[in-house]
Design a protein around this motif. Structure first.
Motif, PDB file in Angstrom:
ATOM      1  N   LEU A 174       0.826  -1.207   0.000  1.00  0.00           N
ATOM      2  CA  LEU A 174       0.000   0.000   0.000  1.00  0.00           C
ATOM      3  C   LEU A 174       0.862   1.260   0.000  1.00  0.00           C
ATOM      4  O   LEU A 174       0.568   2.226  -0.724  1.00  0.00           O
ATOM      5  CB  LEU A 174      -0.933  -0.004   1.204  1.00  0.00           C
ATOM      6  N   CYS A 175       1.909   1.255   0.791  1.00  0.00           N
ATOM      7  CA  CYS A 175       2.765   2.438   0.889  1.00  0.00           C
ATOM      8  C   CYS A 175       3.483   2.723  -0.426  1.00  0.00           C
ATOM      9  O   CYS A 175       3.700   3.884  -0.790  1.00  0.00           O
ATOM     10  CB  CYS A 175       3.783   2.265   2.013  1.00  0.00           C
ATOM     11  N   GLU A 176       3.865   1.656  -1.131  1.00  0.00           N
ATOM     12  CA  GLU A 176       4.579   1.836  -2.387  1.00  0.00           C
ATOM     13  C   GLU A 176       3.638   2.112  -3.558  1.00  0.00           C
ATOM     14  O   GLU A 176       4.038   2.743  -4.550  1.00  0.00           O
ATOM     15  CB  GLU A 176       5.422   0.594  -2.693  1.00  0.00           C
ATOM     16  N   GLY A 177       2.370   1.665  -3.448  1.00  0.00           N
ATOM     17  CA  GLY A 177       1.469   1.759  -4.586  1.00  0.00           C
ATOM     18  C   GLY A 177       0.468   2.888  -4.552  1.00  0.00           C
ATOM     19  O   GLY A 177      -0.167   3.182  -5.568  1.00  0.00           O
ATOM     20  N   LEU A 178       0.306   3.543  -3.396  1.00  0.00           N
ATOM     21  CA  LEU A 178      -0.709   4.591  -3.269  1.00  0.00           C
ATOM     22  C   LEU A 178      -0.075   5.897  -2.811  1.00  0.00           C
ATOM     23  O   LEU A 178       0.856   5.893  -1.995  1.00  0.00           O
ATOM     24  CB  LEU A 178      -1.777   4.177  -2.251  1.00  0.00           C
ATOM     25  N   PRO A 179      -0.581   7.017  -3.291  1.00  0.00           N
ATOM     26  CA  PRO A 179      -0.071   8.307  -2.804  1.00  0.00           C
ATOM     27  C   PRO A 179      -0.564   8.591  -1.388  1.00  0.00           C
ATOM     28  O   PRO A 179      -1.615   8.093  -0.967  1.00  0.00           O
ATOM     29  CB  PRO A 179      -0.654   9.311  -3.795  1.00  0.00           C
ATOM     30  N   GLU A 180       0.205   9.365  -0.672  1.00  0.00           N
ATOM     31  CA  GLU A 180      -0.195   9.756   0.682  1.00  0.00           C
ATOM     32  C   GLU A 180      -1.542  10.448   0.641  1.00  0.00           C
ATOM     33  O   GLU A 180      -1.835  11.237  -0.262  1.00  0.00           O
ATOM     34  CB  GLU A 180       0.863  10.683   1.280  1.00  0.00           C
ATOM     35  N   GLY A 181      -2.388  10.153   1.610  1.00  0.00           N
ATOM     36  CA  GLY A 181      -3.724  10.739   1.668  1.00  0.00           C
ATOM     37  C   GLY A 181      -4.798   9.882   1.038  1.00  0.00           C
ATOM     38  O   GLY A 181      -5.985  10.228   1.106  1.00  0.00           O
ATOM     39  N   SER A 182      -4.412   8.742   0.428  1.00  0.00           N
ATOM     40  CA  SER A 182      -5.397   7.846  -0.185  1.00  0.00           C
ATOM     41  C   SER A 182      -6.335   7.282   0.877  1.00  0.00           C
ATOM     42  O   SER A 182      -5.955   7.071   2.034  1.00  0.00           O
ATOM     43  CB  SER A 182      -4.699   6.708  -0.918  1.00  0.00           C
ATOM     44  N   ALA A 183      -7.576   7.030   0.458  1.00  0.00           N
ATOM     45  CA  ALA A 183      -8.587   6.469   1.363  1.00  0.00           C
ATOM     46  C   ALA A 183      -8.575   4.946   1.258  1.00  0.00           C
ATOM     47  O   ALA A 183      -8.674   4.393   0.152  1.00  0.00           O
ATOM     48  CB  ALA A 183      -9.962   7.010   1.019  1.00  0.00           C
ATOM     49  N   ILE A 184      -8.461   4.289   2.402  1.00  0.00           N
ATOM     50  CA  ILE A 184      -8.372   2.827   2.453  1.00  0.00           C
ATOM     51  C   ILE A 184      -9.433   2.302   3.405  1.00  0.00           C
ATOM     52  O   ILE A 184      -9.570   2.795   4.529  1.00  0.00           O
ATOM     53  CB  ILE A 184      -6.981   2.365   2.930  1.00  0.00           C
ATOM     54  N   ALA A 185     -10.184   1.288   2.970  1.00  0.00           N
ATOM     55  CA  ALA A 185     -11.180   0.623   3.818  1.00  0.00           C
ATOM     56  C   ALA A 185     -10.619  -0.712   4.284  1.00  0.00           C
ATOM     57  O   ALA A 185     -10.187  -1.532   3.463  1.00  0.00           O
ATOM     58  CB  ALA A 185     -12.476   0.403   3.055  1.00  0.00           C
ATOM     59  N   LEU A 186     -10.609  -0.923   5.583  1.00  0.00           N
ATOM     60  CA  LEU A 186     -10.204  -2.198   6.165  1.00  0.00           C
ATOM     61  C   LEU A 186     -11.459  -2.977   6.526  1.00  0.00           C
ATOM     62  O   LEU A 186     -12.301  -2.474   7.289  1.00  0.00           O
ATOM     63  CB  LEU A 186      -9.348  -1.972   7.418  1.00  0.00           C
ATOM     64  N   VAL A 187     -11.577  -4.184   6.004  1.00  0.00           N
ATOM     65  CA  VAL A 187     -12.778  -4.988   6.227  1.00  0.00           C
ATOM     66  C   VAL A 187     -12.403  -6.190   7.090  1.00  0.00           C
ATOM     67  O   VAL A 187     -11.573  -7.012   6.708  1.00  0.00           O
ATOM     68  CB  VAL A 187     -13.389  -5.452   4.892  1.00  0.00           C
ATOM     69  N   GLY A 188     -13.029  -6.295   8.254  1.00  0.00           N
ATOM     70  CA  GLY A 188     -12.695  -7.345   9.221  1.00  0.00           C
ATOM     71  C   GLY A 188     -11.994  -6.737  10.424  1.00  0.00           C
ATOM     72  O   GLY A 188     -11.477  -5.611  10.360  1.00  0.00           O
ATOM     73  N   VAL A 189     -11.980  -7.471  11.524  1.00  0.00           N
ATOM     74  CA  VAL A 189     -11.405  -6.930  12.768  1.00  0.00           C
ATOM     75  C   VAL A 189     -10.399  -7.896  13.382  1.00  0.00           C
ATOM     76  O   VAL A 189     -10.208  -7.928  14.589  1.00  0.00           O
ATOM     77  CB  VAL A 189     -12.522  -6.600  13.791  1.00  0.00           C
ATOM     78  N   GLY A 190      -9.731  -8.689  12.550  1.00  0.00           N
ATOM     79  CA  GLY A 190      -8.747  -9.647  13.041  1.00  0.00           C
ATOM     80  C   GLY A 190      -7.379  -9.023  13.240  1.00  0.00           C
ATOM     81  O   GLY A 190      -7.191  -7.804  13.101  1.00  0.00           O
ATOM     82  N   PRO A 191      -6.362  -9.850  13.557  1.00  0.00           N
ATOM     83  CA  PRO A 191      -5.013  -9.336  13.842  1.00  0.00           C
ATOM     84  C   PRO A 191      -4.396  -8.556  12.683  1.00  0.00           C
ATOM     85  O   PRO A 191      -3.700  -7.566  12.905  1.00  0.00           O
ATOM     86  CB  PRO A 191      -4.219 -10.615  14.136  1.00  0.00           C
TER      87      PRO A 191
END
Length: 387
Positions: free
Chosen positions: A155-172
């Protein structure tokens, strides 16, 4: 009593085969079914992102019939496999610290259902303790959550800073990313089937919560989705998105079974990367630390010997306790019969009565001593030896 292991795990098996045996819903009922089918005294089931494992004590493990290709481990091989797993030697990233927690969760679930007891508890405590010691001796104590670490880098290498990311799930893995991504300037939201659990993860970190059904219908506004749920079927489907036209969206699917349909790759605006790709990417890091793993064999064998010895000692102690209980019961019945016959022994004087009691007491002592002397005792290698 030693455990027998039945396992499907990468890289021995491909992830599709592993996924076929992952049970997420109705695990308590399945645990009871497996115990009835096998006649096991105790049983634990573990499912992670790259393995499923049944641990069976007693009974007939083959009666579980998990399917063709299953790997079976018993004796020393079973202990070595458990130790290697606990120490993270078989994880995508050597020294992975996540697996001991997963083992504890699996044990707790089995104990709550009533299919695991004191022996499983003792084995897990022993294995986790020896695994921690092994990681330390091999210099693997700094192991990370491997797949999540690779996903973070992606994610850090492929997206510009400030990009919106959705995390789905609440695991480790999503917990790890929820803590790290904001530090790198990303706008992070959390979604989960149970919304209250999404808030449990998001609120302490000051993150937003998004409705999962809305995200399933349309991922508008997000540049990436990272999904790692326990859903038995894909939650992101081609049918739901095929009429949409959106800017480029990255889907990092870390779930097993997958949370996203492979058919989504047909959409020109979707770039999908699944768990198998991330596991392959960890191979480089694994190779860099492979030298440490080569030192593990001698430690594994030594630790396995200690675990087997302790398991046999526990079994020997339980057997003695059980035999003593049976002896106590039988002798109690004999003493009750003697007491019942007191009326027919009116001709005995006090000294004769005391002599009879002494004979009973002496007989009980000699019987228990003989019981102890005839029991096989475990040798230092964990094998039973004749007295």
């Amino acid at each position: 009593m030693e455990p027998v292991l039945l396992s499907f795990h990468a890289p021995i098996h491909d992830l599709e085969q592993v996924a076929q045996h992952v049970v997420r819903d109705g695990v308590p009922a399945r645990l009871r079914d497996w115990q009835r089918a096998s006649g096991a005294r105790e049983l634990v089931y573990l499912a992670t992102c790259q393995r499923v494992l049944w641990m069976v004590w007693g009974g007939d493990p083959a009666a579980l019939d998990p399917g063709p290709g299953v790997r079976r481990y018993e004796g020393e091989e079973a202990w070595v496999h458990l130790l290697a797993m606990s120490a993270g030697l078989e994880s995508a990233n050597l020294g992975d610290r996540e697996i001991p927690g997963q083992m504890k969760d699996a044990l707790e679930q089995a104990r709550q259902v009533g299919v695991a007891g004191d022996e499983a508890q003792a084995v897990f405590e022993d294995v986790i303790r020896e695994g921690q010691r092994l990681r330390s001796r091999l210099g693997l104590a700094d192991g990370n959550v491997s797949v999540a670490t690779v996903a973070l880098k992606h994610l850090c290498e492929g997206l510009p800073e400030g990009s919106a990311i959705a995390l789905v799930g609440v695991g480790p893995m999503t917990q790890y990313l929820a803590e790290r991504l904001p530090e790198r300037g990303f706008k992070v939201s959390v979604a989960n089937r149970t919304k209250s659990k999404a808030h449990d993860l998001a609120d302490p970190l000051g993150l937003a919560v998004v409705d999962l059904p809305l995200l399933q219908r349309d991922p508008a506004g997000f540049q990436a989705i990272v999904s790692a749920t326990a859903a038995p079927e894909p939650i992101f489907t081609l049918d739901a998105w095929q009429t949409l036209k959106r800017p480029l969206l990255r889907i990092l699917d870390l779930a097993l079974p997958p949370d996203s349909e492979p058919g989504l790759e047909q959409l020109p605006w979707v770039h999908r990367v699944d768990l198998s790709a991330f596991l392959a990417q960890t191979a480089t890091a694994r190779a860099q630390r492979a030298e440490a793993a080569t030192k593990a064999e001698a430690f594994l064998v030594g630790a396995a010997g200690r675990l087997r010895h302790r398991a046999h000692a526990r079994g020997h102690k339980r057997h003695l306790a059980s035999a003593q209980e049976r002896l106590d019961s039988a002798w109690g019945a004999l003493e009750a019969e003697v007491k019942a016959l007191e009326d027919s022994m009116q001709g005995l004087d006090e000294a004769q009565r005391e002599a009879l009691k002494e004979i009973l007491t002496r007989g009980r002592t000699l019987a228990f001593r003989a019981l102890i002397q005839t029991q096989p005792k475990p040798d230092p290698n964990g094998e039973a030896t004749k007295p």
